[in-house]
Design a protein around this motif. Sequence first.
Motif, PDB file in Angstrom:
ATOM      1  N   ILE A  14       0.859  -1.200   0.000  1.00 23.51           N
ATOM      2  CA  ILE A  14       0.000   0.000   0.000  1.00 23.51           C
ATOM      3  C   ILE A  14       0.892   1.246   0.000  1.00 23.51           C
ATOM      4  O   ILE A  14       1.770   1.380   0.861  1.00 23.51           O
ATOM      5  CB  ILE A  14      -0.933   0.003   1.233  1.00 23.51           C
ATOM      6  CG1 ILE A  14      -1.798  -1.261   1.235  1.00 23.51           C
ATOM      7  CG2 ILE A  14      -1.797   1.262   1.270  1.00 23.51           C
ATOM      8  CD1 ILE A  14      -2.606  -1.473   2.499  1.00 23.51           C
ATOM      9  N   PRO A  52      -4.807   4.202   0.136  1.00 25.23           N
ATOM     10  CA  PRO A  52      -5.407   2.880  -0.130  1.00 25.23           C
ATOM     11  C   PRO A  52      -6.225   2.899  -1.420  1.00 25.23           C
ATOM     12  O   PRO A  52      -6.753   3.936  -1.805  1.00 25.23           O
ATOM     13  CB  PRO A  52      -6.315   2.664   1.086  1.00 25.23           C
ATOM     14  CG  PRO A  52      -6.656   4.034   1.573  1.00 25.23           C
ATOM     15  CD  PRO A  52      -5.486   4.914   1.233  1.00 25.23           C
ATOM     16  N   GLU A  57      -7.711  -2.702   1.473  1.00 27.48           N
ATOM     17  CA  GLU A  57      -6.469  -1.985   1.830  1.00 27.48           C
ATOM     18  C   GLU A  57      -6.734  -0.967   2.932  1.00 27.48           C
ATOM     19  O   GLU A  57      -5.919  -0.798   3.837  1.00 27.48           O
ATOM     20  CB  GLU A  57      -5.903  -1.275   0.588  1.00 27.48           C
ATOM     21  CG  GLU A  57      -5.277  -2.236  -0.406  1.00 27.48           C
ATOM     22  CD  GLU A  57      -4.437  -1.523  -1.483  1.00 27.48           C
ATOM     23  OE1 GLU A  57      -3.851  -2.236  -2.306  1.00 27.48           O
ATOM     24  OE2 GLU A  57      -4.366  -0.274  -1.500  1.00 27.48           O
ATOM     25  N   LEU A  58      -7.872  -0.283   2.845  1.00 23.66           N
ATOM     26  CA  LEU A  58      -8.194   0.723   3.859  1.00 23.66           C
ATOM     27  C   LEU A  58      -8.274   0.064   5.247  1.00 23.66           C
ATOM     28  O   LEU A  58      -7.723   0.584   6.231  1.00 23.66           O
ATOM     29  CB  LEU A  58      -9.516   1.411   3.516  1.00 23.66           C
ATOM     30  CG  LEU A  58     -10.027   2.377   4.587  1.00 23.66           C
ATOM     31  CD1 LEU A  58      -9.123   3.605   4.693  1.00 23.66           C
ATOM     32  CD2 LEU A  58     -11.459   2.822   4.302  1.00 23.66           C
ATOM     33  N   VAL A  61      -4.901  -0.523   6.595  1.00 23.94           N
ATOM     34  CA  VAL A  61      -4.273   0.720   7.085  1.00 23.94           C
ATOM     35  C   VAL A  61      -4.826   1.071   8.469  1.00 23.94           C
ATOM     36  O   VAL A  61      -4.084   1.393   9.411  1.00 23.94           O
ATOM     37  CB  VAL A  61      -4.546   1.909   6.128  1.00 23.94           C
ATOM     38  CG1 VAL A  61      -3.986   3.209   6.692  1.00 23.94           C
ATOM     39  CG2 VAL A  61      -3.977   1.629   4.739  1.00 23.94           C
TER      40      VAL A  61
END
Length: 469
Positions: A14, A52, A57-58, A61
């Motif tokens: 990322i 992201p 992906e978010l 994170v």
Amino acid sequence: MSRIEALTERLGEIPINTSEKVVLGKSRDSFWYSPILKEKLKDVSAEAIVSPYSEEELLQVLAACWALDIPVTARGGGTGNYAQAMPLAGGVVLDMRRMNAIKSIGDGVLVVEPGAVMSRIEAETRERSGQELRMHPSTRESATIGGFIAGGSGGVGSIRWGMLREPGNILRLRLATLEEEPRLIDLTGDEIAIVHHSYGVNGIITEVELPLAPAQDWVELMVAFDDWMSAARAGWALAHHEGLWLKQLAAIQAPAPHGYFARHRKFLREGDNLLCILAAPNAVRPLLELLRKDGGRVAFRSDTASDEDKKGLPPLYHLTWNHTTLQALKVDPEVTYLQVGTPPEDPMAAVAEIAQRFPDEIVGHVEFVRSAGRLYASLLPLYRYSSEARLREVVGALEAMGCGCYNPHVYTYEEGNRCGADPARLDLKRRADPKGLLNPGKMIGWEDPDYAYDPAGGYEYPGLRKAAP
Ligand SMILES: Cc1cc2nc3c(=O)[nH]c(=O)nc-3n(C[C@H](O)[C@H](O)[C@H](O)COP(=O)(O)OP(=O)(O)OC[C@H]3O[C@@H](n4cnc5c(N)ncnc54)[C@H](O)[C@@H]3O)c2cc1C
């Protein structure tokens, strides 16, 4: 190992950017429209920018930031005005613009990711379905839909559809929480209002469902009047005619139009007070007949102007909403703005009194909007700034006249919206962000759940972190 190095390790593929220049640039928004915030927050900086691409992906994170106690501030286009997207406690700025997929365009309904820029959304909905968003801010070309919902309040379209907060203008939001194991929750009904205009303090929006309206070939009109109150009153009268399909209606006082609207100046005379209108083609003739009776002169209309005349012109809405301030700032850096609600019973009396009492400090700017079944004259006047003390005095005088001043020169939700700690917003924040890592410093209620609105203002976030000198 620093916390950002630890974060980088956890994020794998990322993208994370720690270049000082990039980080500082992405730590700013349009806060500098306020001379007070410009001075106060000029050194605010995050430590890294993380971008992201997907919900998956978010969530990765957010889990990493939870584990490392790193503050997280979402950012869309960074056009917000009250330092809404500025990371007061440092940490990470989440650049949401890679999460920009348009998921579906149906009959009257759009599903989209938060990082999509609004002009791109409208280009697609127009092309694929002949529909458009009900409303957009005047920053349509750079603002994201997530940033509009988390930071904005209304705009071009609010004369017909009301403010963004009104039921039906946002249909569903999906929110990511910041917990040990971040969750995705779908919000409908009343809960939408708790996330809207909350500056991203109680969750990160990952998906949005919005209503669409039939698109029109909007006609841009500039109608000029010799005196300010004739323009304002003509606008107020026009706004009442529901049969005229309008998308935008604003009145702007001289000397702003000729003085500040550089590329439209060729159509204007010095001393023109202006109505800036976006109208459906079938509304143009009847509305111009009405405005001519009120003493208006058509200075520009896009449906009959030549290509030569239109060459190089910005869209007309770039003269309205806070773009009026932007046009003024390009010419005169001493100018800033106020946000003033007028008493609904007789808004034009307030507009006239302001013009009469502050001729050297305030230049009138009225945005006509609907809200909850009523018509409002919402003021975004230009204000010639001299000192913070004088600004407070002027705001006090406006409030004594029965106007409500929403302060664009503060960075907290409560001071900006003239309210105390909001239990519903706080409750969601406690559930979605138990460590208080989302956009710290923007909600006084998180620091002080009993906070009662203090018009004297002066709140300073104790955790303010500045860039290393
Ligand atoms: C010239 C000018 C004109 C403007 N005109 C208008 C107008 O007509 N109407 C209006 O309402 N506003 C207006 N604004 C303010 C601003 O442009 C709008 O509110 C815009 O929609 C913000 O979008 P953005 O993507 O730039 O958001 P940003 O500025 O990036 O962010 C705004 C807020 O939303 C939060 N946020 C962003 N993305 C997310 C997410 N995915 N999840 C959770 N929180 C998130 C940020 O943390 C921040 O608190 C204007 C500003 C300027 C400078």
